[in-house]
Write an enzyme that holds these catalytic residues in place. Structure first.
Site, mmCIF file in Angstrom:
data_model
loop_
_atom_site.group_PDB
_atom_site.id
_atom_site.type_symbol
_atom_site.label_atom_id
_atom_site.label_comp_id
_atom_site.label_asym_id
_atom_site.label_seq_id
_atom_site.Cartn_x
_atom_site.Cartn_y
_atom_site.Cartn_z
ATOM 1 N N TYR A 266 1.029 21.844 -19.742
ATOM 2 C CA TYR A 266 0.776 21.237 -18.623
ATOM 3 C C TYR A 266 0.650 19.714 -18.912
ATOM 4 O O TYR A 266 0.992 18.657 -18.230
ATOM 5 C CB TYR A 266 -0.701 21.472 -17.899
ATOM 6 C CG TYR A 266 -1.092 20.845 -16.631
ATOM 7 C CD1 TYR A 266 -0.417 20.823 -15.191
ATOM 8 C CD2 TYR A 266 -1.621 19.679 -16.991
ATOM 9 C CE1 TYR A 266 -0.918 20.123 -14.445
ATOM 10 C CE2 TYR A 266 -2.366 18.885 -15.766
ATOM 11 C CZ TYR A 266 -1.623 19.026 -14.532
ATOM 12 O OH TYR A 266 -1.894 18.125 -13.573
ATOM 13 N N ILE B 140 -5.389 11.396 -16.906
ATOM 14 C CA ILE B 140 -4.838 12.823 -17.010
ATOM 15 C C ILE B 140 -5.618 13.624 -16.312
ATOM 16 O O ILE B 140 -6.935 13.734 -16.651
ATOM 17 C CB ILE B 140 -4.563 13.030 -18.501
ATOM 18 C CG1 ILE B 140 -3.674 12.136 -19.106
ATOM 19 C CG2 ILE B 140 -4.239 14.454 -18.454
ATOM 20 C CD1 ILE B 140 -3.541 12.382 -20.597
ATOM 21 N N ARG C 43 8.812 20.410 -12.819
ATOM 22 C CA ARG C 43 8.484 20.439 -14.238
ATOM 23 C C ARG C 43 8.511 21.859 -14.754
ATOM 24 O O ARG C 43 7.879 22.729 -14.558
ATOM 25 C CB ARG C 43 7.083 20.005 -13.932
ATOM 26 C CG ARG C 43 6.706 18.605 -13.679
ATOM 27 C CD ARG C 43 5.085 18.312 -13.580
ATOM 28 N NE ARG C 43 5.197 16.937 -12.945
ATOM 29 C CZ ARG C 43 3.867 16.554 -12.708
ATOM 30 N NH1 ARG C 43 2.726 17.307 -12.957
ATOM 31 N NH2 ARG C 43 3.772 15.382 -12.318
ATOM 32 N N THR D 166 -2.152 5.268 -7.902
ATOM 33 C CA THR D 166 -0.945 5.495 -8.199
ATOM 34 C C THR D 166 -0.151 5.991 -7.330
ATOM 35 O O THR D 166 -0.452 6.879 -6.273
ATOM 36 C CB THR D 166 -1.319 6.951 -9.077
ATOM 37 O OG1 THR D 166 -2.159 6.463 -10.286
ATOM 38 C CG2 THR D 166 0.112 7.615 -9.599
ATOM 39 N N HIS E 284 5.226 7.453 -15.122
ATOM 40 C CA HIS E 284 4.161 8.641 -15.087
ATOM 41 C C HIS E 284 4.620 9.314 -16.649
ATOM 42 O O HIS E 284 4.462 10.718 -16.456
ATOM 43 C CB HIS E 284 4.466 9.636 -13.865
ATOM 44 C CG HIS E 284 3.101 10.031 -13.445
ATOM 45 N ND1 HIS E 284 2.335 9.461 -12.496
ATOM 46 C CD2 HIS E 284 2.546 11.361 -13.647
ATOM 47 C CE1 HIS E 284 1.294 10.366 -12.235
ATOM 48 N NE2 HIS E 284 1.213 11.164 -13.058
ATOM 49 N N SER F 218 -9.012 10.145 -13.588
ATOM 50 C CA SER F 218 -8.099 10.673 -12.363
ATOM 51 C C SER F 218 -8.940 11.230 -11.371
ATOM 52 O O SER F 218 -9.994 11.691 -11.267
ATOM 53 C CB SER F 218 -7.145 11.814 -13.144
ATOM 54 O OG SER F 218 -6.319 12.318 -12.016
ATOM 55 N N LYS G 214 -0.262 1.370 -9.855
ATOM 56 C CA LYS G 214 0.458 2.107 -11.113
ATOM 57 C C LYS G 214 1.684 2.948 -10.794
ATOM 58 O O LYS G 214 1.742 3.702 -9.442
ATOM 59 C CB LYS G 214 -0.544 3.077 -11.717
ATOM 60 C CG LYS G 214 -0.013 4.109 -12.997
ATOM 61 C CD LYS G 214 -1.053 4.756 -13.560
ATOM 62 C CE LYS G 214 -0.608 5.484 -14.687
ATOM 63 N NZ LYS G 214 -0.026 6.891 -14.363
ATOM 64 N N ASP H 16 2.219 1.659 -19.256
ATOM 65 C CA ASP H 16 1.868 3.012 -19.506
ATOM 66 C C ASP H 16 3.552 3.804 -19.715
ATOM 67 O O ASP H 16 4.410 3.228 -18.951
ATOM 68 C CB ASP H 16 1.213 3.545 -18.424
ATOM 69 C CG ASP H 16 1.093 4.910 -18.285
ATOM 70 O OD1 ASP H 16 0.246 5.618 -18.865
ATOM 71 O OD2 ASP H 16 1.877 5.388 -17.607
ATOM 72 N N TYR I 157 -5.322 8.817 -6.293
ATOM 73 C CA TYR I 157 -4.128 9.512 -5.714
ATOM 74 C C TYR I 157 -4.530 9.512 -4.198
ATOM 75 O O TYR I 157 -5.322 10.459 -3.674
ATOM 76 C CB TYR I 157 -4.063 10.907 -6.157
ATOM 77 C CG TYR I 157 -3.460 11.110 -7.357
ATOM 78 C CD1 TYR I 157 -2.085 10.754 -7.498
ATOM 79 C CD2 TYR I 157 -3.854 11.790 -8.400
ATOM 80 C CE1 TYR I 157 -1.403 10.553 -8.763
ATOM 81 C CE2 TYR I 157 -3.324 12.060 -9.716
ATOM 82 C CZ TYR I 157 -2.212 11.640 -9.767
ATOM 83 O OH TYR I 157 -1.498 11.857 -11.010
#
Length: 391
Positions: A45, A102, A187, A178, A287, A130, A263, A318, A152
């Site tokens: 992850y 994170i 992923r 973000t 990201h 986060s 971001k 970042d 978020y």
């Protein structure tokens, strides 16, 4: 004045008594140790990126195309010669470094976000919490020093407003929106393990503790497994806001007086639009390569974004930072500060708060030494004249 580099003296002096560091001394070493020790799902992850992971590779390769041009005979290496402190969005930091947001840190350690907050407070740098956290906004706010809240933006404005208000009341110094994750990227590392922690109720502590979210539930999630499953399904319907546009920053400005950073920006036109809409800062980021495979390296986007909006807003960086020289390069190319991600997360998984502190001290000591050996006495002195491009 800066003393981060004294970390190496501690290690060498301890070596006189036969002691050697228990934890690795590089970001790569931390990643390898974490892969050996962590549950495979937890490591995947954190370590995984989108698809073939070309963007994550590009982030690192971009630093290879830049070289530092050290200046000599400047008196920048003596005791107390350097002051690395910086002010970013009104937040005073001992160095221009913040931990990147994170999520789901319970995969690595219980109350992981709180431990990160404590470690950054001790070192005088910033942390960014986060939304997808395993600890609540209030828990982190009680433990942190200088911290920002990463939003978020959910598919419900009242819930988003509640998150922002909670963060402000808990002591956050800025809001970081973000915008590159309205949905999750492809992923493979997680897919091979069929692992999405949110479906297990992990990483949604800020939702489960929010009054607006809880008002949507028929039953309190802590009462039964069925109630928790219902809460998770409600979360699924709320995460990600596909209708979000730059103009929505005006709505956010109505909710808070805190500085606003956006971001996930790599295109100069996007940077211009969000600053025109009221953003105080832009975080150049892809990201960490987790969203779009084959995207531009974040460092390759930095100078264009700085040229586009750097006279009107702070530009932060970042994605790809792994060493002190990386921080020097990013700042010299125009970033006001950097967000640092995966290595401290590996440290958290390996050794809890001590592991986070170790990983951060590695970066800060390396940065401190590199600034001095490059002939500078402050982070503010870092500029484009210290960088040579190599193609």
């Amino acid at each position: 004045m800066s003393s981060f580099v004294d970390f190496q003296n501690e290690i060498y002096l301890a070596g006189l008594g036969g002691a050697v560091p228990e934890l690795p001394m590089t970001a790569e070493g931390l990643a390898k140790r974490a892969e050996e020790l962590l549950d495979p799902k937890a490591f995947a992850y954190v370590a995984g990126s989108a698809s073939a992971e070309r963007t994550a590779d590009a982030n690192r390769a971009a630093f290879e195309r830049h070289r530092i041009l050290p200046r000599m005979l400047r008196g920048a290496t003596g005791p107390g010669a350097r002051d690395l402190s910086a002010e970013v969005l009104g937040t005073r930091l001992a160095a221009p470094v913040l931990t990147a947001p994170i999520g789901v840190l319970e995969l690595l350690h219980d109350k992981g976000e709180v431990l990160v907050a404590k470690a950054t407070k001790e070192l005088g740098i910033g942390c960014v919490l986060s939304t997808a956290a395993s600890s609540t906004i209030e828990e982190v706010g009680a433990a942190a020093g200088e911290w920002w809240y990463q939003l978020y933006w959910p598919n419900d404005h009242e819930l988003a407003r509640s998150f922002v208000r909670r963060a402000e009341q808990a002591g956050a110094k800025a809001i970081v929106v973000t915008v590159d994750t309205p949905a999750m990227g492809w992923r493979p590392r997680d897919l091979e393990l069929a692992h999405l922690p949110f479906l297990q109720g992990k990483g949604i502590a800020n939702y489960l503790s929010d009054p607006v979210f809880r008002a949507k539930l028929a039953t309190r999630p802590e009462e039964s497994e069925d109630a928790m499953r219902a809460a998770i399904l409600t979360w699924i319907g709320l995460f990600g806001n596909h209708s979000l546009r730059p103009a929505d920053l005006a709505r956010l400005r109505e909710w808070t007086n805190l500085p606003i950073a956006v971001k996930g920006i790599v295109h100069p036109d996007d940077a211009r639009q969000v600053v025109d809409a009221g953003a105080d800062a832009v975080v150049v980021s892809n990201h960490g390569g987790r969203q779009v495979d084959g995207a531009i390296a974040a460092l390759d986007a930095l100078t264009t974004v700085v040229a586009t909006v750097g006279d009107r807003a702070d530009v932060l960086f970042d994605s790809g930072i792994r060493s002190g020289s990386d921080v020097v390069i990013a700042l010299a190319l125009g970033a006001k500060a950097v967000l640092y991600g995966r290595p401290w997360a590996y440290g958290l998984g390996i050794a809890g708060q001590a592991g986070v502190r170790h990983a951060l001290r590695l970066l800060l000591a390396d940065f401190d030494a590199t600034v001095g050996l490059s002939g500078c006495v402050s982070a503010a002195e870092l500029n484009r004249s210290l960088i040579a491009s190599v193609r």
